[in-house]
Design a protein around this motif. Sequence first.
Motif, mmCIF file in Angstrom:
data_model
loop_
_atom_site.group_PDB
_atom_site.id
_atom_site.type_symbol
_atom_site.label_atom_id
_atom_site.label_comp_id
_atom_site.label_asym_id
_atom_site.label_seq_id
_atom_site.Cartn_x
_atom_site.Cartn_y
_atom_site.Cartn_z
ATOM 1 N N LEU A 79 13.975 -4.664 1.594
ATOM 2 C CA LEU A 79 15.245 -5.372 1.440
ATOM 3 C C LEU A 79 15.109 -6.686 0.676
ATOM 4 O O LEU A 79 16.015 -7.087 -0.051
ATOM 5 C CB LEU A 79 15.869 -5.643 2.814
ATOM 6 C CG LEU A 79 16.296 -4.387 3.599
ATOM 7 C CD1 LEU A 79 16.751 -4.771 4.998
ATOM 8 C CD2 LEU A 79 17.389 -3.644 2.856
ATOM 9 N N THR A 80 13.976 -7.363 0.843
ATOM 10 C CA THR A 80 13.816 -8.667 0.194
ATOM 11 C C THR A 80 13.016 -8.579 -1.103
ATOM 12 O O THR A 80 12.934 -9.575 -1.818
ATOM 13 C CB THR A 80 13.124 -9.663 1.133
ATOM 14 O OG1 THR A 80 11.837 -9.159 1.484
ATOM 15 C CG2 THR A 80 13.961 -9.896 2.381
ATOM 16 N N GLY A 81 12.456 -7.449 -1.377
ATOM 17 C CA GLY A 81 11.644 -7.320 -2.593
ATOM 18 C C GLY A 81 12.517 -7.328 -3.840
ATOM 19 O O GLY A 81 13.292 -6.412 -4.093
ATOM 20 N N ILE A 82 12.386 -8.384 -4.608
ATOM 21 C CA ILE A 82 13.194 -8.510 -5.823
ATOM 22 C C ILE A 82 12.572 -7.684 -6.939
ATOM 23 O O ILE A 82 13.262 -7.003 -7.678
ATOM 24 C CB ILE A 82 13.313 -9.998 -6.235
ATOM 25 C CG1 ILE A 82 14.057 -10.756 -5.129
ATOM 26 C CG2 ILE A 82 14.025 -10.136 -7.572
ATOM 27 C CD1 ILE A 82 14.070 -12.247 -5.301
ATOM 28 N N ASP A 83 11.286 -7.739 -7.042
ATOM 29 C CA ASP A 83 10.631 -6.971 -8.087
ATOM 30 C C ASP A 83 10.081 -5.665 -7.497
ATOM 31 O O ASP A 83 10.196 -5.391 -6.323
ATOM 32 C CB ASP A 83 9.502 -7.801 -8.724
ATOM 33 C CG ASP A 83 8.491 -8.268 -7.694
ATOM 34 O OD1 ASP A 83 8.697 -7.993 -6.495
ATOM 35 O OD2 ASP A 83 7.499 -8.900 -8.086
ATOM 36 N N ILE A 88 7.229 -1.446 -3.420
ATOM 37 C CA ILE A 88 6.019 -0.626 -3.254
ATOM 38 C C ILE A 88 5.325 -0.969 -1.938
ATOM 39 O O ILE A 88 4.941 -0.087 -1.170
ATOM 40 C CB ILE A 88 5.055 -0.814 -4.455
ATOM 41 C CG1 ILE A 88 5.687 -0.214 -5.713
ATOM 42 C CG2 ILE A 88 3.700 -0.174 -4.169
ATOM 43 C CD1 ILE A 88 4.932 -0.510 -6.989
ATOM 44 N N ILE A 89 5.187 -2.265 -1.655
ATOM 45 C CA ILE A 89 4.561 -2.683 -0.401
ATOM 46 C C ILE A 89 5.378 -2.179 0.788
ATOM 47 O O ILE A 89 4.836 -1.671 1.768
ATOM 48 C CB ILE A 89 4.396 -4.228 -0.351
ATOM 49 C CG1 ILE A 89 3.371 -4.675 -1.390
ATOM 50 C CG2 ILE A 89 3.984 -4.683 1.045
ATOM 51 C CD1 ILE A 89 3.263 -6.177 -1.550
ATOM 52 N N GLY A 90 6.711 -2.303 0.698
ATOM 53 C CA GLY A 90 7.578 -1.818 1.768
ATOM 54 C C GLY A 90 7.428 -0.324 1.996
ATOM 55 O O GLY A 90 7.310 0.143 3.142
ATOM 56 N N LEU A 91 7.400 0.454 0.931
ATOM 57 C CA LEU A 91 7.235 1.902 1.052
ATOM 58 C C LEU A 91 5.868 2.262 1.630
ATOM 59 O O LEU A 91 5.757 3.171 2.467
ATOM 60 C CB LEU A 91 7.437 2.581 -0.308
ATOM 61 C CG LEU A 91 8.878 2.671 -0.800
ATOM 62 C CD1 LEU A 91 8.924 3.243 -2.206
ATOM 63 C CD2 LEU A 91 9.718 3.505 0.147
ATOM 64 N N VAL A 92 4.830 1.551 1.189
ATOM 65 C CA VAL A 92 3.487 1.818 1.712
ATOM 66 C C VAL A 92 3.436 1.539 3.213
ATOM 67 O O VAL A 92 2.885 2.337 3.990
ATOM 68 C CB VAL A 92 2.422 0.986 0.953
ATOM 69 C CG1 VAL A 92 1.079 1.025 1.648
ATOM 70 C CG2 VAL A 92 2.287 1.489 -0.477
#
Length: 155
Positions: A79-83, A88-92
């Motif tokens: 939700l907070t990942g702008i780039d 990718i980190i969230g999905l991992v």
Amino acid sequence: MENILSELSTDGLKIKLTDEKLFINTQSSNETIALRSINGIGIVDLLDEYNQELTKWKQSNDKEKISNFLFIIGAIFLLTGIDGLGWIIGLVLIVIGLTQRVSSVKKPTLLSSVRIMMSGGNRDFKFDKTSSNSSDIADFVAKVESTLTAFHKNN
């Protein structure tokens, strides 16, 4: 014809006492035991099995908490990942959380068994005390004990 002295019926276990035999029906077997071969009968709580299952249940709950934590952190990164790196980190983290998720293990219950003591060894017939009336089981065991006493006294 044999005289039926007493019967016990719980979830998954049925025992019938006659003046010469004990008929035991479980989900997996039907047995007949002559009273002359029985030395004693009693009720035993299976505490060792319960403690092992309780330990496994607690461990599965700990793994589920870690899995939920990874889901939350992964969702925050998504939700907070702008780039693209945050996504990718969230999905991992979400995928790791999914792989750590353990199938839900139901909370264990204390099982008991009717233990029949014979010269060749003991036979245990499991039942769940919570799903049956404990006083009925105790009364049945007392009836079998008094029948055994009378039977062995006469023979």
